[in-house]
Write a protein that holds these residues in place. Structure first.
Motif, PDB file in Angstrom:
ATOM      1  N   LYS A  16      23.597   4.225  42.487  1.00  0.00           N
ATOM      2  CA  LYS A  16      22.641   3.113  42.538  1.00  0.00           C
ATOM      3  C   LYS A  16      21.183   2.473  42.878  1.00  0.00           C
ATOM      4  N   ALA A  17      20.178   3.777  44.024  1.00  0.00           N
ATOM      5  CA  ALA A  17      19.379   3.928  43.826  1.00  0.00           C
ATOM      6  C   ALA A  17      18.853   3.816  42.935  1.00  0.00           C
ATOM      7  N   ASP A  18      19.088   4.657  41.595  1.00  0.00           N
ATOM      8  CA  ASP A  18      18.659   4.721  40.168  1.00  0.00           C
ATOM      9  C   ASP A  18      18.657   3.204  39.405  1.00  0.00           C
ATOM     10  N   THR A  19      16.631   2.354  39.406  1.00  0.00           N
ATOM     11  CA  THR A  19      16.968   1.647  38.625  1.00  0.00           C
ATOM     12  C   THR A  19      16.445   2.163  36.777  1.00  0.00           C
ATOM     13  N   SER A  20      16.242   2.517  37.094  1.00  0.00           N
ATOM     14  CA  SER A  20      15.664   2.967  35.680  1.00  0.00           C
ATOM     15  C   SER A  20      16.875   2.892  34.572  1.00  0.00           C
ATOM     16  N   ASN A  21      16.000   2.822  32.709  1.00  0.00           N
ATOM     17  CA  ASN A  21      17.168   2.745  32.351  1.00  0.00           C
ATOM     18  C   ASN A  21      16.742   3.854  31.511  1.00  0.00           C
ATOM     19  N   SER A  22      16.486   4.527  31.582  1.00  0.00           N
ATOM     20  CA  SER A  22      16.009   5.831  30.168  1.00  0.00           C
ATOM     21  C   SER A  22      15.346   6.674  30.828  1.00  0.00           C
ATOM     22  N   TRP A  23      15.670   7.573  30.643  1.00  0.00           N
ATOM     23  CA  TRP A  23      15.172   9.003  31.017  1.00  0.00           C
ATOM     24  C   TRP A  23      12.804   8.884  31.048  1.00  0.00           C
ATOM     25  N   GLU A  24      12.916   8.242  29.715  1.00  0.00           N
ATOM     26  CA  GLU A  24      11.579   7.870  29.466  1.00  0.00           C
ATOM     27  C   GLU A  24      10.519   6.978  30.957  1.00  0.00           C
ATOM     28  N   LEU A  35      16.641   4.485  47.966  1.00  0.00           N
ATOM     29  CA  LEU A  35      17.934   5.442  48.226  1.00  0.00           C
ATOM     30  C   LEU A  35      17.864   5.202  49.602  1.00  0.00           C
ATOM     31  N   THR A  36      16.251   4.822  49.706  1.00  0.00           N
ATOM     32  CA  THR A  36      16.417   5.329  51.330  1.00  0.00           C
ATOM     33  C   THR A  36      16.506   4.361  51.939  1.00  0.00           C
ATOM     34  N   ALA A  37      15.927   3.443  50.765  1.00  0.00           N
ATOM     35  CA  ALA A  37      16.309   1.109  51.133  1.00  0.00           C
ATOM     36  C   ALA A  37      17.213   0.966  51.632  1.00  0.00           C
ATOM     37  N   LEU A  38      18.089   1.671  50.418  1.00  0.00           N
ATOM     38  CA  LEU A  38      19.994   1.407  50.229  1.00  0.00           C
ATOM     39  C   LEU A  38      20.744   1.820  51.725  1.00  0.00           C
ATOM     40  N   LEU A  39      20.323   3.143  52.325  1.00  0.00           N
ATOM     41  CA  LEU A  39      20.355   4.088  52.708  1.00  0.00           C
ATOM     42  C   LEU A  39      20.439   3.179  54.727  1.00  0.00           C
ATOM     43  N   SER A  40      18.975   2.199  54.493  1.00  0.00           N
ATOM     44  CA  SER A  40      18.613   1.669  55.383  1.00  0.00           C
ATOM     45  C   SER A  40      19.626   0.425  56.357  1.00  0.00           C
ATOM     46  N   GLU A  41      20.345   0.108  55.185  1.00  0.00           N
ATOM     47  CA  GLU A  41      21.127  -0.705  55.107  1.00  0.00           C
ATOM     48  C   GLU A  41      22.390  -0.766  56.317  1.00  0.00           C
ATOM     49  N   LEU A  42      22.706   0.683  56.218  1.00  0.00           N
ATOM     50  CA  LEU A  42      24.108   1.367  56.636  1.00  0.00           C
ATOM     51  C   LEU A  42      23.634   1.844  58.532  1.00  0.00           C
ATOM     52  N   GLU A  43      24.945   2.182  58.330  1.00  0.00           N
ATOM     53  CA  GLU A  43      24.760   2.182  59.718  1.00  0.00           C
ATOM     54  C   GLU A  43      24.416   3.905  59.926  1.00  0.00           C
TER      55      GLU A  43
END
Length: 206
Positions: A16-24, A35-43
């Motif tokens: 979920k933390a990978d918001t890129s559309n391609s490897w480029e 990923l840090t932002a997503l984790l900060s929403e959790l307990e």
């Protein structure tokens, strides 16, 4: 949350933390920041479970084959008459950061590369190999905790993980025991001809 569900939770966050559309368009720092932002929403207990699973994944990648992949992708080399001769040095910390980079590529790649490092040039996956360190992954749990609870430079998650899961060795302290010495120098091309040839050609173009 049992171990199987925790692993699913871990990989879902990585994806979920990978918001890129391609490897480029992929950017390591952006992936880690999200990923840090997503984790900060959790307990905090979920942050601890993520940290526990991360340690397990880093430790599982501590194999001689993964070390050889790191050498092929990262070490300086000389090439003469189509034969690649790699330097045999390896940074202990750098090898941890390299394994973090592999983990960020996701669950399917993670299990494929554990089975056979030649999958890297199978055509199934495409990556930018210009930067193969993802040190920042090591700090996401504590940074997420600090962001959520208004702390600064704490180590609550990592310290608590040490206390709750003493059976999971910390990747900084683990006693590596490979079943054979790593191939070095010209040996790598003997054992991984396609991998060395294709990666060597790509790196020569950089």
């Amino acid at each position: 949350m049992n171990i199987d569900l925790n692993e699913q939770f871990f990989w879902e966050l990585i994806a979920k933390a990978d918001t890129s559309n391609s490897w480029e368009t992929y950017d390591i720092d952006e992936h880690i920041d999200e990923l840090t932002a997503l984790l900060s929403e959790l307990e905090s207990d979920e942050m601890i479970l993520f940290e526990m699973e991360l340690r397990k994944k880093i430790n599982a990648l501590d194999t001689v084959e993964i070390a050889e992949l790191s050498i092929i992708l990262e070490n300086n080399f000389e090439v003469e008459d189509g034969i690649y001769d790699f330097d045999d040095c390896m940074s202990t910390d750098g090898f941890i950061y390299f394994r973090c980079w592999l983990i960020l590529k996701g669950k399917e790649f993670y299990y494929d590369i554990l089975k056979d490092i030649n999958v890297f040039v199978s055509g199934k996956y495409e990556f930018d190999i210009g930067d193969t360190w993802a040190e920042g992954l090591l700090y996401v749990s504590d940074l997420a905790y600090d962001a959520k609870y208004g702390k600064e430079d704490s180590s609550f998650v990592t310290d608590t993980t040490d206390e709750l899961y003493p059976d999971i060795e910390h990747y900084d302290l683990i006693d590596t025991q490979w079943d054979r010495p790593a191939y070095i120098g010209k040996e790598l091309q003997v054992h991984y001809p396609k991998l060395v040839s294709e990666i060597g050609d790509l790196r020569s173009e950089e």
